[in-house]
Enzyme design. Structure first.
Site, mmCIF file in Angstrom:
data_model
loop_
_atom_site.group_PDB
_atom_site.id
_atom_site.type_symbol
_atom_site.label_atom_id
_atom_site.label_comp_id
_atom_site.label_asym_id
_atom_site.label_seq_id
_atom_site.Cartn_x
_atom_site.Cartn_y
_atom_site.Cartn_z
ATOM 1 N N SER A 8 0.832 -1.201 0.000
ATOM 2 C CA SER A 8 0.000 0.000 0.000
ATOM 3 C C SER A 8 0.863 1.246 0.000
ATOM 4 C CB SER A 8 -0.911 0.021 1.227
ATOM 5 O OG SER A 8 -1.581 1.263 1.313
ATOM 6 N N HIS A 33 -0.928 -1.540 -4.134
ATOM 7 C CA HIS A 33 -2.269 -1.176 -3.656
ATOM 8 C C HIS A 33 -2.378 0.340 -3.631
ATOM 9 C CE1 HIS A 33 -6.050 -2.071 -1.570
ATOM 10 N NE2 HIS A 33 -5.786 -1.023 -0.791
ATOM 11 N N ASP A 35 -4.712 3.434 -2.784
ATOM 12 C CA ASP A 35 -5.882 3.882 -2.019
ATOM 13 C C ASP A 35 -6.365 5.235 -2.507
ATOM 14 O OD1 ASP A 35 -6.364 1.830 -0.019
ATOM 15 O OD2 ASP A 35 -4.415 2.378 0.804
ATOM 16 N N MET A 37 -9.197 8.139 -1.647
ATOM 17 C CA MET A 37 -10.166 8.642 -0.668
ATOM 18 C C MET A 37 -10.581 10.056 -1.050
ATOM 19 S SD MET A 37 -8.364 7.338 2.851
ATOM 20 C CE MET A 37 -7.322 5.881 2.825
ATOM 21 N N HIS A 67 -8.276 0.774 -4.839
ATOM 22 C CA HIS A 67 -9.324 0.669 -3.815
ATOM 23 C C HIS A 67 -10.024 2.022 -3.712
ATOM 24 C CE1 HIS A 67 -10.257 -0.161 0.729
ATOM 25 N NE2 HIS A 67 -11.346 -0.100 -0.004
ATOM 26 N N MET A 69 -12.319 4.304 -2.052
ATOM 27 C CA MET A 69 -13.038 4.641 -0.823
ATOM 28 C C MET A 69 -13.678 6.010 -1.037
ATOM 29 S SD MET A 69 -10.298 3.181 1.954
ATOM 30 C CE MET A 69 -8.882 3.355 0.869
ATOM 31 N N MET A 138 -12.180 -4.985 5.177
ATOM 32 C CA MET A 138 -11.432 -3.938 5.871
ATOM 33 C C MET A 138 -11.336 -4.290 7.355
ATOM 34 S SD MET A 138 -10.394 -1.537 3.822
ATOM 35 C CE MET A 138 -10.042 -0.210 4.980
ATOM 36 N N ASP A 176 -7.266 -5.727 4.380
ATOM 37 C CA ASP A 176 -6.576 -4.442 4.404
ATOM 38 C C ASP A 176 -6.755 -3.794 5.768
ATOM 39 O OD1 ASP A 176 -5.467 -1.965 3.921
ATOM 40 O OD2 ASP A 176 -6.853 -1.405 2.327
#
Length: 216
Positions: A8, A33, A35, A37, A67, A69, A138, A176
């Site tokens: 990540s 990975h 992320d 957001m 991912h 979010m 999660m 994760d």
């Protein structure tokens, strides 16, 4: 296939992402990975489409596990697919028609995942057994790296693993949040296939040894 390690980059050095990503891959990480957001669904702002595009150019052969979010992830699927995502995971709890969005991801030629937060029951994932390529559990609340692992997670992973085996599904289970030497063994034993790790890897003195620890 053995356990997959997804490094990540939320915990990587943002001023030198290419260097840290290459270091993680050289150390044995299987995926990167990524992320995303939006400050609404998750209480943080992180990397977006231009950063993913630059990362993909720096590591064109790497598998990018994106991912989302974010609220309304359906608005961003094409953009992240075009920027280099290989797997795109949305949240069950986000403002979207999950089934329709998964179909959209797959229509773009990408792998599709669906994720749940710690307080969401694993049973909400069952309707997606025939369509999703991966299910992400999660083990912390979406937002920031370095949070403590939620102790309810192994039971959820085990339940999901058993259900997938009953269906003869080859879908992966990703985990994760709070993954380190101790929790990695717990989630592997529960049935996890993909382990996302950030601070444990990028904060290690020897990242190669850290990757090996997570795999074994």
């Amino acid at each position: 296939m053995g356990v997959v390690i997804a490094a990540s980059i939320l915990s990587a050095d943002a001023s030198n992402l290419a260097f840290d990503m290459k270091k993680a891959v050289a150390a044995g990480s299987d995926w990167i990975h990524f992320d995303v957001m939006d400050g609404h669904f998750a209480n943080n702002l992180t990397y977006g489409i231009p950063v993913l595009s630059s990362c993909k150019k720096a590591l064109p052969d790497a598998f990018f596990d994106v991912h989302l979010m974010v609220d309304k992830p359906q608005n961003f699927i094409k953009h992240f697919a075009d920027a280099g995502a290989d797997m795109i995971t949305i949240h069950y709890e986000s403002m979207t028609d999950a089934a329709k969005t998964i179909s959209h991801i797959k229509a773009m030629g990408k792998k599709a995942g669906i994720s749940i937060k710690p307080d969401t029951p694993v049973s909400v994932l069952y309707p997606f057994f025939d369509t999703a390529d991966m299910f992400l559990i999660m083990t912390v609340e979406p937002g920031f790296g370095g949070q403590e692992f939620d102790g309810r997670s192994p039971g959820k992973i085990k339940t999901l693993s058993n259900k997938l085996q009953e269906r003869g599904s080859k879908a992966l289970i990703e985990v994760d949040g709070g993954i380190n030497a101790d929790t990695a063994k717990v989630v592997r034993d529960a049935g996890a296939d993909v382990l996302v790790s950030g601070s444990f890897l990028f904060g290690a003195d020897d990242i190669k040894a850290a990757v090996a620890t997570l795999k074994h």
